[in-house]
Write a protein that holds these residues in place. Structure first.
Motif, PDB file in Angstrom:
ATOM      1  N   LEU A 130       0.989  -1.666  -0.015  1.00 14.22           N
ATOM      2  CA  LEU A 130       0.443  -0.151   0.029  1.00 14.22           C
ATOM      3  C   LEU A 130       1.037   1.408  -0.056  1.00 14.22           C
ATOM      4  CD1 LEU A 130      -2.922   1.595  -0.322  1.00 14.22           C
ATOM      5  CD2 LEU A 130      -2.535   1.143   2.728  1.00 14.22           C
ATOM      6  N   LEU A 131       2.100   1.536   1.552  1.00 13.81           N
ATOM      7  CA  LEU A 131       3.229   2.120   1.238  1.00 13.81           C
ATOM      8  C   LEU A 131       3.479   2.798  -0.570  1.00 13.81           C
ATOM      9  CD1 LEU A 131       4.386   2.289   4.591  1.00 13.81           C
ATOM     10  CD2 LEU A 131       2.299   3.800   3.707  1.00 13.81           C
ATOM     11  N   VAL A 132       3.488   1.830  -1.373  1.00 15.03           N
ATOM     12  CA  VAL A 132       4.959   1.854  -2.347  1.00 15.03           C
ATOM     13  C   VAL A 132       3.598   2.250  -3.220  1.00 15.03           C
ATOM     14  CG1 VAL A 132       5.807   0.665  -4.273  1.00 15.03           C
ATOM     15  CG2 VAL A 132       6.721  -0.424  -1.596  1.00 15.03           C
ATOM     16  N   ALA A 139     -10.463  -5.642  -5.496  1.00 13.30           N
ATOM     17  CA  ALA A 139      -9.042  -5.481  -6.320  1.00 13.30           C
ATOM     18  C   ALA A 139      -9.648  -5.560  -7.621  1.00 13.30           C
ATOM     19  CB  ALA A 139      -8.599  -6.539  -5.837  1.00 13.30           C
ATOM     20  N   VAL A 140     -10.669  -6.572  -8.314  1.00 12.91           N
ATOM     21  CA  VAL A 140     -10.845  -6.729 -10.054  1.00 12.91           C
ATOM     22  C   VAL A 140     -12.006  -5.499  -9.821  1.00 12.91           C
ATOM     23  CG1 VAL A 140     -12.541  -8.211 -11.315  1.00 12.91           C
ATOM     24  CG2 VAL A 140     -10.196  -9.227  -9.610  1.00 12.91           C
ATOM     25  N   GLY A 141     -13.002  -4.410  -9.276  1.00  9.43           N
ATOM     26  CA  GLY A 141     -14.166  -4.182  -9.193  1.00  9.43           C
ATOM     27  C   GLY A 141     -13.283  -2.451  -9.301  1.00  9.43           C
ATOM     28  N   SER A 142     -12.374  -2.197  -9.033  1.00  9.76           N
ATOM     29  CA  SER A 142     -11.520  -0.736  -9.309  1.00  9.76           C
ATOM     30  C   SER A 142     -11.005  -0.639 -10.566  1.00  9.76           C
ATOM     31  CB  SER A 142      -9.877  -1.171  -8.170  1.00  9.76           C
ATOM     32  OG  SER A 142     -10.438  -0.928  -6.945  1.00  9.76           O
ATOM     33  N   GLU A 146      -6.529   6.249  -7.982  1.00 12.48           N
ATOM     34  CA  GLU A 146      -7.487   5.495  -6.684  1.00 12.48           C
ATOM     35  C   GLU A 146      -7.100   4.527  -7.284  1.00 12.48           C
ATOM     36  OE1 GLU A 146      -7.508   8.278  -8.741  1.00 12.48           O
ATOM     37  OE2 GLU A 146      -7.783   9.935  -7.460  1.00 12.48           O
ATOM     38  N   ARG A 147      -6.845   3.958  -9.004  1.00 14.05           N
ATOM     39  CA  ARG A 147      -7.506   2.425  -9.107  1.00 14.05           C
ATOM     40  C   ARG A 147      -6.183   1.514  -8.056  1.00 14.05           C
ATOM     41  NH1 ARG A 147      -7.379   1.742 -15.646  1.00 14.05           N
ATOM     42  NH2 ARG A 147      -9.318   2.985 -14.607  1.00 14.05           N
ATOM     43  N   ALA A 158      -4.792  -2.039  -4.487  1.00 18.64           N
ATOM     44  CA  ALA A 158      -3.883  -2.691  -3.414  1.00 18.64           C
ATOM     45  C   ALA A 158      -4.704  -3.091  -1.501  1.00 18.64           C
ATOM     46  CB  ALA A 158      -3.092  -0.814  -2.456  1.00 18.64           C
ATOM     47  N   ILE A 159      -5.659  -2.130  -1.563  1.00 15.43           N
ATOM     48  CA  ILE A 159      -6.704  -2.245  -0.441  1.00 15.43           C
ATOM     49  C   ILE A 159      -7.362  -3.939  -0.262  1.00 15.43           C
ATOM     50  CG2 ILE A 159      -8.657  -1.840   0.480  1.00 15.43           C
ATOM     51  CD1 ILE A 159      -6.607   0.311   1.636  1.00 15.43           C
ATOM     52  N   GLY A 160      -7.303  -4.734  -2.264  1.00 17.79           N
ATOM     53  CA  GLY A 160      -7.778  -5.585  -2.001  1.00 17.79           C
ATOM     54  C   GLY A 160      -7.294  -6.569  -1.704  1.00 17.79           C
ATOM     55  N   ILE A 161      -5.699  -6.343  -2.259  1.00 18.10           N
ATOM     56  CA  ILE A 161      -4.925  -7.529  -1.750  1.00 18.10           C
ATOM     57  C   ILE A 161      -4.755  -7.573  -0.365  1.00 18.10           C
ATOM     58  CG2 ILE A 161      -2.507  -8.166  -1.633  1.00 18.10           C
ATOM     59  CD1 ILE A 161      -2.574  -6.824  -5.218  1.00 18.10           C
TER      60      ILE A 161
END
Length: 235
Positions: free
Chosen positions: A122-124, A199-202, A142-143, A148-151
């Protein structure tokens, strides 16, 4: 090896905390990647970077580029240091705490490994996106954050069913603890499914809505776990 030395060695403490070395290595790589991103974009960054635009009701906020470039690597170092120190201290304090109230050493190590793997991701992502935009480059921030949030949610869901206390209590408390562990399996699957959707929905929906919705649904997953636990203990 000298047999006498082997006999005189103290046995390994099964309750001792183990450092999450796999996660620490990944975090170190993530730190180096963030430094590399800052170094690559440094000459393209303005001396001061606007982090909040001024409006009629509030003033704008600007920060020096050195702060913008090294803030997130600093966050990773601080979080990593705190969690590593807390792991060591927690291991030494385990003898003074009821083992039924704390996670087993294996559970703790797995949890820390997952944290140290997904947090740098997330930070990277944030480092690359924020600095690229500040340098005037296009970046689907944003995508990327949505993915990253999904992972991260997938990682949390994977480790959740594996968290267990050092010792299961007896009697009614044991039944409750067992029911909660069984509910963790359902909760883990729920978090993994939620993470995959985020993740996929983004790539197809507004990522900010998916991220906000996922945050709310994480709470719903834990509420579901509580309800499942109550239901199982009353059967």
């Amino acid at each position: 090896m000298d047999r006498t030395r082997v006999q005189n060695q103290e046995p390994a403490d099964p309750t001792a905390a183990r450092l999450p070395w796999a996660g620490i290595v990944v975090s170190a790589v993530g730190f180096l990647v963030m430094i590399a991103i800052a170094w690559t974009l440094w000459d393209s960054l303005p001396e001061t970077i606007v982090t909040r635009e001024a409006t009629e009701t509030r003033s704008g906020v600007t920060v020096p580029r050195v702060v913008m470039a090294f803030a997130l690597p600093g966050v990773l170092v601080v979080v990593g240091a705190i969690m590593t120190i807390s792991t060591v201290i927690g291991g030494r304090m385990r003898h003074y705490v009821d083992p039924r109230l704390v996670a087993s050493p294996g559970s703790q190590t797995r949890s820390m490994n997952v944290l140290f793997v997904v947090l740098p991701l997330l930070l990277v992502t944030l480092q690359a996106g924020l600095l690229s935009r500040a340098a005037g480059h296009e970046f689907p921030l944003e995508r990327a954050v949505g993915v990253a949030i999904g992972i991260m949610l997938i990682g949390m869901g994977n480790v959740l069913p594996k968290i267990s206390p050092s010792r299961m209590p007896d009697g009614p408390d044991g039944a409750l603890a067992l029911a909660w562990q069984r509910s963790q399996r359902a909760g883990g699957l729920g978090l993994m499914l939620l993470g995959a959707i985020c993740a996929v929905g983004s790539f197809f929906f507004p990522p900010i809505l998916l991220v906000m919705g996922s945050a709310l649904l994480v709470v719903a997953v834990y509420v579901l776990m509580i309800l499942l636990t109550v239901f199982r203990t009353r059967r």
